[in-house]
Write a protein that holds these residues in place. Structure first.
Motif, PDB file in Angstrom:
ATOM      1  N   ALA A  21       0.866  -1.177   0.000  1.00 58.07           N
ATOM      2  CA  ALA A  21       0.000   0.000   0.000  1.00 58.07           C
ATOM      3  C   ALA A  21       0.903   1.228   0.000  1.00 58.07           C
ATOM      4  O   ALA A  21       1.960   1.231   0.642  1.00 58.07           O
ATOM      5  CB  ALA A  21      -0.917   0.003   1.218  1.00 58.07           C
ATOM      6  N   ILE A  22       0.498   2.264  -0.723  1.00 55.46           N
ATOM      7  CA  ILE A  22       1.313   3.467  -0.872  1.00 55.46           C
ATOM      8  C   ILE A  22       0.637   4.637  -0.186  1.00 55.46           C
ATOM      9  O   ILE A  22      -0.570   4.867  -0.364  1.00 55.46           O
ATOM     10  CB  ILE A  22       1.532   3.788  -2.366  1.00 55.46           C
ATOM     11  CG1 ILE A  22       2.148   2.580  -3.073  1.00 55.46           C
ATOM     12  CG2 ILE A  22       2.422   5.005  -2.539  1.00 55.46           C
ATOM     13  CD1 ILE A  22       2.274   2.745  -4.576  1.00 55.46           C
ATOM     14  N   ASP A  23       1.405   5.403   0.613  1.00 54.86           N
ATOM     15  CA  ASP A  23       0.822   6.571   1.274  1.00 54.86           C
ATOM     16  C   ASP A  23       0.936   7.804   0.378  1.00 54.86           C
ATOM     17  O   ASP A  23       1.455   7.732  -0.750  1.00 54.86           O
ATOM     18  CB  ASP A  23       1.467   6.812   2.640  1.00 54.86           C
ATOM     19  CG  ASP A  23       2.933   7.231   2.568  1.00 54.86           C
ATOM     20  OD1 ASP A  23       3.428   7.555   1.458  1.00 54.86           O
ATOM     21  OD2 ASP A  23       3.592   7.239   3.621  1.00 54.86           O
ATOM     22  N   ASP A  24       0.468   8.941   0.858  1.00 57.03           N
ATOM     23  CA  ASP A  24       0.433  10.156   0.050  1.00 57.03           C
ATOM     24  C   ASP A  24       1.815  10.728  -0.240  1.00 57.03           C
ATOM     25  O   ASP A  24       1.962  11.621  -1.079  1.00 57.03           O
ATOM     26  CB  ASP A  24      -0.417  11.228   0.747  1.00 57.03           C
ATOM     27  CG  ASP A  24      -1.900  10.891   0.724  1.00 57.03           C
ATOM     28  OD1 ASP A  24      -2.290  10.032  -0.086  1.00 57.03           O
ATOM     29  OD2 ASP A  24      -2.657  11.479   1.521  1.00 57.03           O
ATOM     30  N   PHE A  25       2.842  10.230   0.461  1.00 54.82           N
ATOM     31  CA  PHE A  25       4.201  10.729   0.259  1.00 54.82           C
ATOM     32  C   PHE A  25       5.032   9.818  -0.636  1.00 54.82           C
ATOM     33  O   PHE A  25       6.212  10.089  -0.882  1.00 54.82           O
ATOM     34  CB  PHE A  25       4.893  10.907   1.614  1.00 54.82           C
ATOM     35  CG  PHE A  25       4.166  11.836   2.540  1.00 54.82           C
ATOM     36  CD1 PHE A  25       4.265  13.212   2.385  1.00 54.82           C
ATOM     37  CD2 PHE A  25       3.360  11.332   3.542  1.00 54.82           C
ATOM     38  CE1 PHE A  25       3.594  14.077   3.229  1.00 54.82           C
ATOM     39  CE2 PHE A  25       2.675  12.187   4.400  1.00 54.82           C
ATOM     40  CZ  PHE A  25       2.792  13.563   4.243  1.00 54.82           C
ATOM     41  N   GLY A  26       4.423   8.719  -1.091  1.00 53.36           N
ATOM     42  CA  GLY A  26       5.129   7.808  -1.979  1.00 53.36           C
ATOM     43  C   GLY A  26       5.823   6.661  -1.285  1.00 53.36           C
ATOM     44  O   GLY A  26       6.408   5.807  -1.954  1.00 53.36           O
ATOM     45  N   ASP A  27       5.779   6.612   0.048  1.00 49.66           N
ATOM     46  CA  ASP A  27       6.354   5.475   0.759  1.00 49.66           C
ATOM     47  C   ASP A  27       5.482   4.243   0.562  1.00 49.66           C
ATOM     48  O   ASP A  27       4.241   4.340   0.504  1.00 49.66           O
ATOM     49  CB  ASP A  27       6.464   5.773   2.253  1.00 49.66           C
ATOM     50  CG  ASP A  27       7.637   6.678   2.577  1.00 49.66           C
ATOM     51  OD1 ASP A  27       8.420   6.974   1.659  1.00 49.66           O
ATOM     52  OD2 ASP A  27       7.762   7.087   3.741  1.00 49.66           O
ATOM     53  N   VAL A  28       6.121   3.080   0.477  1.00 51.82           N
ATOM     54  CA  VAL A  28       5.405   1.831   0.260  1.00 51.82           C
ATOM     55  C   VAL A  28       5.432   0.998   1.537  1.00 51.82           C
ATOM     56  O   VAL A  28       6.504   0.709   2.079  1.00 51.82           O
ATOM     57  CB  VAL A  28       6.044   1.025  -0.897  1.00 51.82           C
ATOM     58  CG1 VAL A  28       5.311  -0.304  -1.078  1.00 51.82           C
ATOM     59  CG2 VAL A  28       6.015   1.832  -2.188  1.00 51.82           C
ATOM     60  N   PHE A  29       4.256   0.632   2.017  1.00 50.44           N
ATOM     61  CA  PHE A  29       4.151  -0.261   3.171  1.00 50.44           C
ATOM     62  C   PHE A  29       3.936  -1.671   2.643  1.00 50.44           C
ATOM     63  O   PHE A  29       3.080  -1.906   1.785  1.00 50.44           O
ATOM     64  CB  PHE A  29       2.997   0.162   4.072  1.00 50.44           C
ATOM     65  CG  PHE A  29       3.268   1.441   4.816  1.00 50.44           C
ATOM     66  CD1 PHE A  29       3.813   1.424   6.086  1.00 50.44           C
ATOM     67  CD2 PHE A  29       2.998   2.665   4.223  1.00 50.44           C
ATOM     68  CE1 PHE A  29       4.081   2.611   6.760  1.00 50.44           C
ATOM     69  CE2 PHE A  29       3.250   3.851   4.887  1.00 50.44           C
ATOM     70  CZ  PHE A  29       3.794   3.823   6.158  1.00 50.44           C
TER      71      PHE A  29
END
Length: 268
Positions: A21-29
């Motif tokens: 899943a990707i957050d609004d800052f582009g980091d991938v969980f």
């Protein structure tokens, strides 16, 4: 024909990454079945976040989604006995959250029947999660008068739900493959299946077609797509005017043009 896509090995987790899943800052969980919950920065830097809650290791992380406030929601089941857990039909599943700002992992709800895919509502006031064995999806309220409670989002599905995704256009897409109703009713059939898989190393065919169901914002089935060449559907993601479906038994993605293929009337 020009090919604008490039596939590359980006990050090696050392485990088995199942969901992202990707957050609004582009980091991938990353939900990694062996390592736990991981984070991959835009630059490709891998960071371990958590692998336990209440002193218990996660096991198999199934679904994962990130809210706009940064909160991560995910589901878990037992790892190495995952299919036997599935056939056993007992509530070993969990719904959890991870807060990156405090680095705290919380057990939201336990005792779910094979908790699987997870998604947020369109306005993020509740989180939806699939209970595969029970052929239903439940929702946990994050805000409002029902905050902290759980009810049914959709049930009595014709097949088992695996993943659910919101398309940003008023619909949830739920993959819904083979039926388990007869397995739920007759436990001895589950024993036969377990024996067949363990000793004959063969997975019986439960159904000879794949299915994607469209739900409205309240969880009501409003239509769907069926394909008799596509079995064991595991995901249905709408991108633009196409529905993209994955499968356990296929090495390619089925891409359906939604304009050329009108939405079929939903059936229960």
């Amino acid at each position: 024909m020009l090919n604008y896509s490039v596939v590359e090995n980006w990050v090696h987790t050392g485990g088995r990454p199942i969901g992202i899943a990707i957050d609004d800052f582009g980091d991938v969980f990353v939900a990694d079945a062996f390592k736990g919950l991981l984070n991959v920065s835009v630059g490709g830097e891998l960071e371990f976040l958590t692998d336990e809650a209440e002193g218990m290791k996660f096991g198999l992380i199934n679904g994962i989604v990130v809210a706009k406030n940064g909160m991560v929601y995910f589901t878990k089941n037992r790892l190495h006995q995952w299919f036997h857990d599935f056939l056993e039909g007992r509530p070993h599943g969990r719904l959890l959250s991870y807060d990156p700002s405090t680095k705290q992992t919380n057990m939201i709800f336990r005792d779910h029947y094979f908790a699987n895919g997870v998604e947020l509502s369109s306005n993020q006031d509740f989180v939806i999660f699939c209970e595969t064995f029970m052929r239903k999806c439940s929702r946990y309220y994050l805000q409002g008068e029902k905050k902290g409670s759980i009810d049914v989002f959709v049930d009595n599905l014709p097949g088992v739900p695996n993943n659910i995704r919101y398309d940003g256009d008023g619909h949830y897409w739920l993959d819904n493959s083979f039926s388990l109703k007869f397995i739920q009713i007759y436990p001895f059939i589950r024993k036969i299946l377990a024996f067949t898989i363990k000793y004959l190393h063969k997975m019986p065919d439960f159904m000879n077609y794949g299915r994607g169901i469209a739900l409205d914002l309240e969880g009501k089935p409003i239509g769907g797509y069926y394909d008799n060449t596509w079995i064991y559907t595991t995901s249905g993601v709408k991108i633009g005017k196409h529905l993209n479906m994955g499968s356990i038994t296929r090495s390619y993605i089925l891409r359906l043009n939604l304009i050329q293929n009108p939405l079929a009337t939903a059936t229960s």
